[in-house]
Design a protein around this motif. Structure first.
Motif, PDB file in Angstrom:
ATOM      1  N   PHE A 153      31.087  32.152  35.036  1.00 52.77           N
ATOM      2  CA  PHE A 153      30.292  32.163  33.811  1.00 52.77           C
ATOM      3  C   PHE A 153      28.911  31.571  34.058  1.00 52.77           C
ATOM      4  O   PHE A 153      27.893  32.126  33.620  1.00 52.77           O
ATOM      5  N   LEU A 154      28.852  30.457  34.775  1.00 50.13           N
ATOM      6  CA  LEU A 154      27.578  29.796  35.021  1.00 50.13           C
ATOM      7  C   LEU A 154      26.652  30.623  35.907  1.00 50.13           C
ATOM      8  O   LEU A 154      25.430  30.463  35.857  1.00 50.13           O
ATOM      9  N   ALA A 155      27.237  31.505  36.724  1.00 50.74           N
ATOM     10  CA  ALA A 155      26.418  32.351  37.585  1.00 50.74           C
ATOM     11  C   ALA A 155      25.473  33.221  36.772  1.00 50.74           C
ATOM     12  O   ALA A 155      24.443  33.674  37.273  1.00 50.74           O
ATOM     13  N   ARG A 156      25.797  33.426  35.495  1.00 51.28           N
ATOM     14  CA  ARG A 156      24.961  34.277  34.655  1.00 51.28           C
ATOM     15  C   ARG A 156      24.075  33.476  33.711  1.00 51.28           C
ATOM     16  O   ARG A 156      23.270  34.060  32.975  1.00 51.28           O
ATOM     17  N   THR A 157      24.243  32.160  33.702  1.00 51.66           N
ATOM     18  CA  THR A 157      23.554  31.373  32.689  1.00 51.66           C
ATOM     19  C   THR A 157      22.728  30.218  33.233  1.00 51.66           C
ATOM     20  O   THR A 157      22.013  29.587  32.460  1.00 51.66           O
ATOM     21  N   HIS A 158      22.803  29.924  34.514  1.00 49.27           N
ATOM     22  CA  HIS A 158      22.193  28.689  34.991  1.00 49.27           C
ATOM     23  C   HIS A 158      21.473  28.900  36.314  1.00 49.27           C
ATOM     24  O   HIS A 158      21.941  29.633  37.182  1.00 49.27           O
ATOM     25  N   THR A 159      20.329  28.213  36.463  1.00 45.31           N
ATOM     26  CA  THR A 159      19.532  28.352  37.680  1.00 45.31           C
ATOM     27  C   THR A 159      19.828  27.288  38.724  1.00 45.31           C
ATOM     28  O   THR A 159      19.294  27.348  39.828  1.00 45.31           O
ATOM     29  N   GLY A 160      20.690  26.314  38.381  1.00 41.27           N
ATOM     30  CA  GLY A 160      21.007  25.269  39.351  1.00 41.27           C
ATOM     31  C   GLY A 160      19.915  24.221  39.447  1.00 41.27           C
ATOM     32  O   GLY A 160      18.807  24.407  38.961  1.00 41.27           O
ATOM     33  N   GLY A 161      20.225  23.091  40.056  1.00 38.60           N
ATOM     34  CA  GLY A 161      19.263  22.011  40.168  1.00 38.60           C
ATOM     35  C   GLY A 161      19.083  21.564  41.599  1.00 38.60           C
ATOM     36  O   GLY A 161      20.029  21.105  42.236  1.00 38.60           O
ATOM     37  N   LEU A 162      17.877  21.730  42.140  1.00 41.87           N
ATOM     38  CA  LEU A 162      17.540  21.336  43.497  1.00 41.87           C
ATOM     39  C   LEU A 162      16.278  20.490  43.478  1.00 41.87           C
ATOM     40  O   LEU A 162      15.343  20.779  42.721  1.00 41.87           O
ATOM     41  N   SER A 163      16.238  19.471  44.319  1.00 42.73           N
ATOM     42  CA  SER A 163      15.032  18.655  44.447  1.00 42.73           C
ATOM     43  C   SER A 163      14.959  18.086  45.853  1.00 42.73           C
ATOM     44  O   SER A 163      15.957  17.591  46.384  1.00 42.73           O
ATOM     45  N   ARG A 164      13.801  18.151  46.465  1.00 44.68           N
ATOM     46  CA  ARG A 164      13.616  17.588  47.795  1.00 44.68           C
ATOM     47  C   ARG A 164      13.776  16.082  47.775  1.00 44.68           C
ATOM     48  O   ARG A 164      13.444  15.417  46.790  1.00 44.68           O
ATOM     49  N   ASP A 165      14.265  15.534  48.864  1.00 45.04           N
ATOM     50  CA  ASP A 165      14.344  14.085  49.043  1.00 45.04           C
ATOM     51  C   ASP A 165      13.024  13.622  49.648  1.00 45.04           C
ATOM     52  O   ASP A 165      12.743  13.931  50.812  1.00 45.04           O
ATOM     53  N   PRO A 166      12.195  12.884  48.926  1.00 44.40           N
ATOM     54  CA  PRO A 166      10.894  12.472  49.461  1.00 44.40           C
ATOM     55  C   PRO A 166      11.002  11.548  50.665  1.00 44.40           C
ATOM     56  O   PRO A 166      10.024  11.365  51.391  1.00 44.40           O
ATOM     57  N   ARG A 167      12.186  10.968  50.894  1.00 38.55           N
ATOM     58  CA  ARG A 167      12.334  10.013  51.997  1.00 38.55           C
ATOM     59  C   ARG A 167      12.660  10.682  53.319  1.00 38.55           C
ATOM     60  O   ARG A 167      12.689  10.023  54.356  1.00 38.55           O
ATOM     61  N   GLY A 168      12.943  11.982  53.320  1.00 39.34           N
ATOM     62  CA  GLY A 168      13.318  12.642  54.573  1.00 39.34           C
ATOM     63  C   GLY A 168      13.326  14.143  54.404  1.00 39.34           C
ATOM     64  O   GLY A 168      12.629  14.693  53.557  1.00 39.34           O
ATOM     65  N   ASP A 169      14.143  14.817  55.233  1.00 38.94           N
ATOM     66  CA  ASP A 169      14.156  16.273  55.190  1.00 38.94           C
ATOM     67  C   ASP A 169      15.370  16.821  54.449  1.00 38.94           C
ATOM     68  O   ASP A 169      15.710  17.990  54.570  1.00 38.94           O
ATOM     69  N   GLY A 170      16.042  15.986  53.661  1.00 41.04           N
ATOM     70  CA  GLY A 170      17.194  16.426  52.892  1.00 41.04           C
ATOM     71  C   GLY A 170      16.813  16.789  51.462  1.00 41.04           C
ATOM     72  O   GLY A 170      15.641  16.968  51.119  1.00 41.04           O
ATOM     73  N   PHE A 171      17.832  16.886  50.599  1.00 37.07           N
ATOM     74  CA  PHE A 171      17.581  17.268  49.215  1.00 37.07           C
ATOM     75  C   PHE A 171      18.726  16.796  48.328  1.00 37.07           C
ATOM     76  O   PHE A 171      19.806  16.425  48.802  1.00 37.07           O
ATOM     77  N   TYR A 172      18.463  16.825  47.011  1.00 37.26           N
ATOM     78  CA  TYR A 172      19.471  16.512  46.004  1.00 37.26           C
ATOM     79  C   TYR A 172      19.853  17.791  45.265  1.00 37.26           C
ATOM     80  O   TYR A 172      19.014  18.670  45.043  1.00 37.26           O
ATOM     81  N   PHE A 173      21.126  17.859  44.865  1.00 34.12           N
ATOM     82  CA  PHE A 173      21.630  19.035  44.169  1.00 34.12           C
ATOM     83  C   PHE A 173      22.528  18.587  43.024  1.00 34.12           C
ATOM     84  O   PHE A 173      23.316  17.646  43.178  1.00 34.12           O
ATOM     85  N   ILE A 174      22.381  19.228  41.876  1.00 38.52           N
ATOM     86  CA  ILE A 174      23.264  18.950  40.742  1.00 38.52           C
ATOM     87  C   ILE A 174      23.747  20.276  40.175  1.00 38.52           C
ATOM     88  O   ILE A 174      22.974  21.236  40.053  1.00 38.52           O
ATOM     89  N   TYR A 175      25.060  20.349  39.889  1.00 38.03           N
ATOM     90  CA  TYR A 175      25.680  21.568  39.394  1.00 38.03           C
ATOM     91  C   TYR A 175      26.221  21.284  37.997  1.00 38.03           C
ATOM     92  O   TYR A 175      26.811  20.228  37.767  1.00 38.03           O
ATOM     93  N   PRO A 176      26.042  22.212  37.050  1.00 37.33           N
ATOM     94  CA  PRO A 176      26.334  21.878  35.651  1.00 37.33           C
ATOM     95  C   PRO A 176      27.805  21.766  35.285  1.00 37.33           C
ATOM     96  O   PRO A 176      28.125  21.351  34.168  1.00 37.33           O
ATOM     97  N   ASP A 177      28.715  22.066  36.175  1.00 34.36           N
ATOM     98  CA  ASP A 177      30.146  21.978  35.872  1.00 34.36           C
ATOM     99  C   ASP A 177      30.588  20.531  35.635  1.00 34.36           C
ATOM    100  O   ASP A 177      31.319  20.222  34.703  1.00 34.36           O
ATOM    101  N   GLU A 178      30.135  19.624  36.488  1.00 40.69           N
ATOM    102  CA  GLU A 178      30.581  18.238  36.434  1.00 40.69           C
ATOM    103  C   GLU A 178      29.430  17.335  36.849  1.00 40.69           C
ATOM    104  O   GLU A 178      28.672  17.668  37.763  1.00 40.69           O
ATOM    105  N   PHE A 179      29.295  16.171  36.207  1.00 38.92           N
ATOM    106  CA  PHE A 179      28.168  15.323  36.534  1.00 38.92           C
ATOM    107  C   PHE A 179      28.384  14.646  37.890  1.00 38.92           C
ATOM    108  O   PHE A 179      29.203  13.734  38.022  1.00 38.92           O
ATOM    109  N   ALA A 180      27.644  15.102  38.871  1.00 43.59           N
ATOM    110  CA  ALA A 180      27.644  14.502  40.197  1.00 43.59           C
ATOM    111  C   ALA A 180      26.342  14.896  40.875  1.00 43.59           C
ATOM    112  O   ALA A 180      25.932  16.051  40.819  1.00 43.59           O
ATOM    113  N   ILE A 181      25.683  13.922  41.481  1.00 40.69           N
ATOM    114  CA  ILE A 181      24.465  14.186  42.234  1.00 40.69           C
ATOM    115  C   ILE A 181      24.839  14.226  43.711  1.00 40.69           C
ATOM    116  O   ILE A 181      25.287  13.232  44.277  1.00 40.69           O
TER     117      ILE A 181
END
Length: 321
Positions: free
Chosen positions: A143-171
């Motif tokens: 269902f979310l595949a049709r309704t949500h763009t997802g959450g991505l953000s670069r980690d300013p401290r290195g070459d990684g990133f943060y991700f959040i998915y709307p199903d459950e609150f977890a970073i």
């Protein structure tokens, strides 16, 4: 601004000079504004030629400051190089990218809602080099595949990133190879401001949108996006709906190691946070028609972020070996 109609500012990037880079999917172009909001240039346009778009979807800066733009109909990424952001080249991608970020390792990480594993890493030739993150609940994921763009953000401290998915609150904090470094979760699953989406009832098809789906969708608080404000602060946006339309938006603020600064801050309607820079938050309104059917263009507002006291409330998980 020139163009076929009022734009809707849904996201923006800030280049190293402080200029704003704003995708305009309605007119299949990218707008460049200086720090005062004045239009500097625009690139792209409707078409099938080099540097043109059939259906612009998302854009991101890479580590060198070049601009990467995804066309969801042509299924290609176009590269515009600095300093003038002239078209350089393009490469084809098969998956649909809802959102993407560029990493210092000369690669792209994208949220791909129709893939079994939702996070894909590509090199700058379009080859898939890594996959990660399969949703735990398949029906909601569909269902979310049709309704949500997802959450991505670069980690300013290195070459990684943060991700959040709307199903459950977890970073989820990933390194550039899509390995989980840690997971920041809610200490309490019942916390209103760290919501868990209830299961999609068996009576509802994950492929449909009807009044019963709207009633279920309106029954809970939704997780929206994540932003890195600086090296230490993360912003998570939440929203409530009525018939799938946004009615109220909220902001949670955390340190990068999971400390709670604030939760449930009401974002004044009709603003939506669309981007950040160190110490700065950008919020935009949607274009709208007034009672006399006059079109009002969107507005973009810039806020400086002030430090506030930190509350000691966190749960951080290390990944399993």
């Amino acid at each position: 601004m020139t163009g076929k109609g009022a734009i809707a500012i849904d996201a923006l990037e800030v280049d190293p000079q402080g200029n704003l880079i704003i995708p305009d999917p309605r007119n299949d172009r990218i707008l460049f504004l200086d720090s005062r909001g004045q239009l500097i240039r625009q690139v792209g346009g409707k078409g099938e030629g080099p540097g043109e778009f059939k259906s612009l979807r998302s854009a991101a800066l890479d580590s060198a400051g070049n601009l990467l733009v995804f066309d969801q109909v042509a299924k290609r990424v176009s590269v515009f190089t600095t300093p003038e952001y002239t078209f350089s080249r393009s490469f084809d991608l098969d998956p649909v990218l809802a959102s993407m970020i560029g990493l210092p390792s000369q690669s792209i990480v994208a949220f791909c809602p129709t893939e079994e594993e939702r996070l894909l890493k590509f090199d700058l030739e379009g080859r898939t080099v890594r996959r990660a993150f399969r949703p735990k609940r398949e029906r909601i994921g569909t269902f979310l595949a049709r309704t949500h763009t997802g959450g991505l953000s670069r980690d300013p401290r290195g070459d990684g990133f943060y991700f959040i998915y709307p199903d459950e609150f977890a970073i989820f904090h990933y390194d550039s190879d899509l390995n989980i470094k840690r997971v920041i979760r809610s200490p309490s699953a019942s916390s209103h401001w760290r919501p868990r989406m209830p299961g999609l009832p068996d009576s509802l098809s994950p492929y449909d949108f009807d009044p019963a789906h709207k009633q279920w969708w309106d029954s809970h608080l939704h997780i929206d996006r994540i932003f890195s404000l600086d090296k230490d602060l993360l912003l998570v946006t939440l929203y409530e709906t009525q018939g799938f339309k946004d009615q109220a938006r909220y902001l949670n603020i955390y340190t990068s190691d999971g400390l709670v600064i604030a939760e449930g801050i009401r974002i004044p309607h009709p603003l939506r946070i669309v981007g950040t820079a160190p110490g700065v938050v950008y919020a935009a309104t949607l274009p709208y028609l007034d009672a006399e059917e006059r079109l009002h263009p969107p507005t973009l507002q810039r806020y400086s972020f002030l430090e506030v006291p930190v509350a000691a409330d966190r749960t951080v998980e290390s990944p399993s070996p």
